[in-house]
Design an enzyme around this catalytic site. Structure first.
Site, PDB file in Angstrom:
ATOM      1  N   TYR A 160      53.595  48.148  37.600  1.00 60.47           N
ATOM      2  CA  TYR A 160      52.786  47.459  38.612  1.00 60.47           C
ATOM      3  C   TYR A 160      52.078  46.307  37.923  1.00 60.47           C
ATOM      4  CZ  TYR A 160      49.383  46.876  42.443  1.00 60.47           C
ATOM      5  OH  TYR A 160      48.614  46.395  43.467  1.00 60.47           O
ATOM      6  N   GLN A 162      49.736  43.363  38.187  1.00 64.26           N
ATOM      7  CA  GLN A 162      48.703  42.655  38.943  1.00 64.26           C
ATOM      8  C   GLN A 162      47.804  41.835  38.019  1.00 64.26           C
ATOM      9  OE1 GLN A 162      46.614  44.334  42.446  1.00 64.26           O
ATOM     10  NE2 GLN A 162      44.780  44.319  41.136  1.00 64.26           N
ATOM     11  N   THR A 163      47.151  42.485  37.060  1.00 60.29           N
ATOM     12  CA  THR A 163      46.197  41.810  36.187  1.00 60.29           C
ATOM     13  C   THR A 163      46.864  40.671  35.405  1.00 60.29           C
ATOM     14  OG1 THR A 163      44.902  43.816  35.959  1.00 60.29           O
ATOM     15  CG2 THR A 163      44.603  42.154  34.261  1.00 60.29           C
ATOM     16  N   GLY A 202      51.195  48.842  32.132  1.00 62.57           N
ATOM     17  CA  GLY A 202      51.809  49.859  31.286  1.00 62.57           C
ATOM     18  C   GLY A 202      53.295  49.969  31.539  1.00 62.57           C
ATOM     19  N   ARG A 339      30.050  77.131  14.437  1.00 62.89           N
ATOM     20  CA  ARG A 339      29.534  76.389  13.286  1.00 62.89           C
ATOM     21  C   ARG A 339      28.101  76.840  13.018  1.00 62.89           C
ATOM     22  NH1 ARG A 339      31.151  73.243   8.885  1.00 62.89           N
ATOM     23  NH2 ARG A 339      29.405  71.928   8.232  1.00 62.89           N
ATOM     24  N   GLY A 430      30.687  65.912  10.974  1.00 63.01           N
ATOM     25  CA  GLY A 430      31.758  65.285  10.206  1.00 63.01           C
ATOM     26  C   GLY A 430      33.138  65.678  10.685  1.00 63.01           C
ATOM     27  N   THR A 451      37.399  50.341  32.402  1.00 62.61           N
ATOM     28  CA  THR A 451      37.764  48.943  32.658  1.00 62.61           C
ATOM     29  C   THR A 451      38.926  48.818  33.629  1.00 62.61           C
ATOM     30  OG1 THR A 451      37.037  48.361  30.432  1.00 62.61           O
ATOM     31  CG2 THR A 451      38.415  46.764  31.586  1.00 62.61           C
ATOM     32  N   GLU A 453      41.756  49.266  36.555  1.00 64.85           N
ATOM     33  CA  GLU A 453      41.637  49.466  37.996  1.00 64.85           C
ATOM     34  C   GLU A 453      40.261  49.066  38.505  1.00 64.85           C
ATOM     35  OE1 GLU A 453      44.140  49.885  39.993  1.00 64.85           O
ATOM     36  OE2 GLU A 453      45.239  49.755  38.127  1.00 64.85           O
ATOM     37  N   ASP A 455      36.761  46.630  36.785  1.00 64.67           N
ATOM     38  CA  ASP A 455      35.622  46.754  35.885  1.00 64.67           C
ATOM     39  C   ASP A 455      34.520  47.532  36.596  1.00 64.67           C
ATOM     40  OD1 ASP A 455      33.868  45.598  33.520  1.00 64.67           O
ATOM     41  OD2 ASP A 455      32.751  45.293  35.388  1.00 64.67           O
TER      42      ASP A 455
END
Length: 716
Positions: A160, A162-163, A202, A339, A430, A451, A453, A455
């Site tokens: 898709y 678009q951007t 993508g 822990r 750590g 970000t 779909e 901002d």
């Protein structure tokens, strides 16, 4: 190398020292077992709710075992892959799932479950997530009949697009054009500027053969010379040759390079140089272009139909937020429970990290947030499914509400989740910095959601516009429905005599007290945003563009966040009420189906709902705003904070049980620290041994880099 032999005298010498250590040593797995014995509710009952019932939960566990044994589902080397290996491995996994579905005649839901378990994003993400949904929602019946068999048979792979380099959320500003040629009955796709280059889709880089391309539809005047811009529309364009996989003439395409995370996905760039596509490749379920070149706009009721795909994706992001945060808190909570750090006195065992209030104050609210996001995700997808039914009947009245709510919730939920995953990582000290914990990769792959779909700040402004228009309507005597219905009573809500009704610490456990505080915060936010914007326009009213709007967005974003927080709280509380009511009306059967919980489980969930809401008020500055507004007095604010701290103590015994209820298999978590058996240190060591650097004892730098340097010592 000679074998290492320890003589008896050396062993005897060491034995007293070892005994000193063993007196205070604890086995992490025993700690986790003890944590589970402390639970006050049925973990399986809650797990059924969170996983769609006993049958689906057992299927998830069974599939995890099967997938772990496949070559493409094996995760043992996942954290040691190069970018190229990630891309190939992710694609191989996606295709492996697809083939397994076909061979075993599994349903799409099973495929989605396997994709979530394998958790290896690859080049098919947008083929599944946006290309196919776009054709279903925007394609005509004829187009669906043509393209869907090709999609489902993987005879083509889509994305898709678009951007663009220069435009993202502002879709109307896209610069890619689709100009209609009446003589040939074709569209000419063209990228007239550098900034019109498609960027980020993508699967575009090296996988997709086709794309749904969002381009501005340009219709030349019949007399010639002029052109009319009809704005962005969707077009299906072939990008690569199906035999050679090479780009078609006029198509420039490639991969955009490494990212913070999600590197198994080949995000790409794309530009067109006067590329012709057939007229029928414009998605024409709603808007159409006739062969003779007449533009047929969608009916007024359908004019926003093109938003449907984006609304679906945003709703899906909301749904997945709870699962992503749930994975992080499962890892961090289990680890914090085993822990140990700092003994109270010499000779005593060290304390579990989770028993430190500051650790509990980080993790337990995040557990509560994960549950809040889960229930919101379920509700959001139910709203979208209802919209689909309405859309198929030609009804689009619910779209503005769904668009506004999905926009704001996409923003708030992804902010909570991305920040929460990082907080979980930091809580693990750590070891949390190691990829073997599973947390760095989880964060890297998730953080894009704040970000993509839309901002998040821009999406909040979409929600704010909806709220401001609703408030304006109320002030003109109209009644509003949906999530903003509280604005109907805004005059009463914000009246000077409107004050918080809490008279004690315990009052803040009441859903009504909390709802009233959050509702007041939301209403005040909308009114303040309206006043700020109106003042900036010199009293001309609400204007959503130009300098006045651009310079007064902070209050609008704050209002959208407050609104969505209120909706999250309400959805959480209502979901728990419905689950408990279902158990009361139909004891037994509905629990295993994941549709009911007993009183003990409901009580813990209500504690989580209270903690979530109190945490949001404290974090967002809501308490300060309520004090400033006069809704709270100092004593009530102090009581609110005390109840927040007391809830940490109340929920502490159920911490591990609450994350166990998410039902995440070890295979999905792929974390040394989040193991269900608690054997975290063995897990770290075992996973570390798999590092490619450990393939040889000398290491890859020895022959050419280290050896010449160290050999020089003989010449000193």
């Amino acid at each position: 190398m000679a074998a290492h032999i320890v003589d008896e005298r050396t062993k005897e010498l060491q034995r007293p020292s070892t005994q000193i250590i063993l007196r205070t040593h604890t086995e992490p797995s025993q700690d986790l077992d003890e944590e589970r014995r402390r639970a006050t509710f049925s973990v399986s009952e809650l797990a059924y709710v969170l996983n769609g019932g006993k049958e689906l939960l057992e299927k998830k566990q069974r599939l995890a075992e099967i997938l772990a044994k496949t070559s493409w589902g094996d995760k043992s080397k996942r954290y040691f892959l190069s970018r190229e290996e990630e891309y190939v491995g992710g694609l191989r996994a996606a295709l492996g799932i697809w083939e397994k579905m076909k061979a075993e005649e599994l349903c799409l839901a099973d495929g989605a479950l396997m994709r979530s378990l394998v958790d290896f994003p690859g080049g098919l993400e947008l083929h599944i997530g946006m290309f196919i949904p776009s054709i279903i929602s925007q394609g005509s019946p004829e187009q669906q009949a043509k393209w869907m068999p090709l999609c489902m048979g993987l005879r083509i792979i889509g994305t898709y697009a678009q951007t663009e380099l220069g435009h993202g959320t502002f879709v109307r500003g896209l610069e890619t054009t689709a100009t209609y040629d009446r003589k040939t009955g074709e569209f000419v796709l063209h990228s007239p500027t550098l900034t019109s280059t498609k960027w980020w889709p993508g699967g575009l880089g090296k996988t997709a053969t086709h794309a749904v391309v969002m381009a501005r539809l340009m219709m030349p005047d019949e007399e010639g010379g002029g052109v009319r811009d009809y704005g962005p529309h969707g077009f299906i364009a072939q990008l690569r040759d199906l035999d050679t996989h090479l780009p078609l003439p006029g198509v420039t395409i490639g991969d955009i390079g490494p990212k913070v995370g999600y590197n198994g996905v080949d995000n790409g760039f794309l530009s067109f140089d006067h590329v012709r596509i057939p007229r029928d490749d414009m998605l024409m379920r709603f808007a159409k272009v006739t062969p003779e070149g007449r533009y047929v706009p969608p009916p007024p009721s359908n004019s926003k139909a093109s938003y449907a795909t984006m609304v679906f994706v945003r709703a899906d992001i909301v749904k997945n937020a709870g699962s992503s945060l749930g994975r992080a808190v499962t890892i961090a909570t289990r680890y914090a429970a085993v822990r140990r750090q700092t003994a109270p006195a010499a000779g005593e065992r060290e304390l579990q990290v989770l028993d430190y209030q500051n650790c509990a104050a980080t993790l337990l609210p995040l557990v509560a947030s994960a549950y809040a996001l889960f229930f919101m995700g379920e509700a959001m997808m139910a709203m979208y499914r209802q919209f689909e039914k309405d859309r198929d009947r030609g009804e689009f009245g619910a779209l503005p509400e769904l668009h506004a709510l999905s926009s704001g919730l996409k923003a708030l939920c992804t902010w909570i989740t991305a920040d929460g995953i990082e907080e979980c990582r930091r809580t693990c000290g750590g070891h949390g910095y190691s990829k073997l914990s599973g947390l760095p990769s989880l964060f890297q792959n998730y953080v894009q959601n704040v970000t993509w779909e839309g901002d998040n700040n821009v999406l909040c402004l979409q929600t704010a516009r909806h709220l401001l228009k609703a408030l304006a309507g109320v002030r003109q005597g109209k009644r509003v429905s949906g999530s903003a219905a509280y604005l109907n009573e805004v005059a009463v809500e914000l009246a000077p005599e409107s004050r918080c009704g809490a008279t004690c610490d315990k009052c803040w456990l009441g859903a009504d007290v909390m709802a009233a505080a959050l509702r007041h915060t939301a209403a005040r936010g909308v009114v303040t945003a309206a006043e700020t914007l109106t003042a900036a326009t010199g009293g001309k009213g609400l204007v959503f563009e130009g300098r006045a709007w651009n310079e007064n967005t902070v209050e609008s974003i704050r209002a959208a966040k407050a609104h969505c927080t209120y909706i999250l709280h309400q959805t959480f509380v209502q979901s728990v009420d419905q689950l408990e009511a279902a158990a009361a009306s139909d004891p037994g059967a509905t629990c295993e189906q994941g549709r009911a919980v007993g009183a003990a489980t409901a009580a813990v969930l209500r504690q989580l709902a209270a903690l979530f809401s109190l945490e949001q008020l404290e974090r967002s500055g809501g308490v300060a705003a309520l004090l400033e507004d006069g809704y709270l007095n100092a004593a009530q604010a102090a009581a609110l904070r005390r109840r927040h701290r007391l809830l940490l103590t109340d929920l502490r015994p159920n911490a591990v049980a609450l994350v166990d209820a998410f039902g995440f298999p070890d295979y999905l978590l792929n974390s040394a620290l989040g193991r269900a058996d608690g054997d975290v240190y063995r897990g770290l060591l075992d996973m570390a041994r798999g590092s490619p650097l450990n393939a040889t004892q000398e290491g890859p730098a020895w022959p050419d880099v280290l050896k010449p340097v160290l050999a020089a010592r003989s010449r000193l």
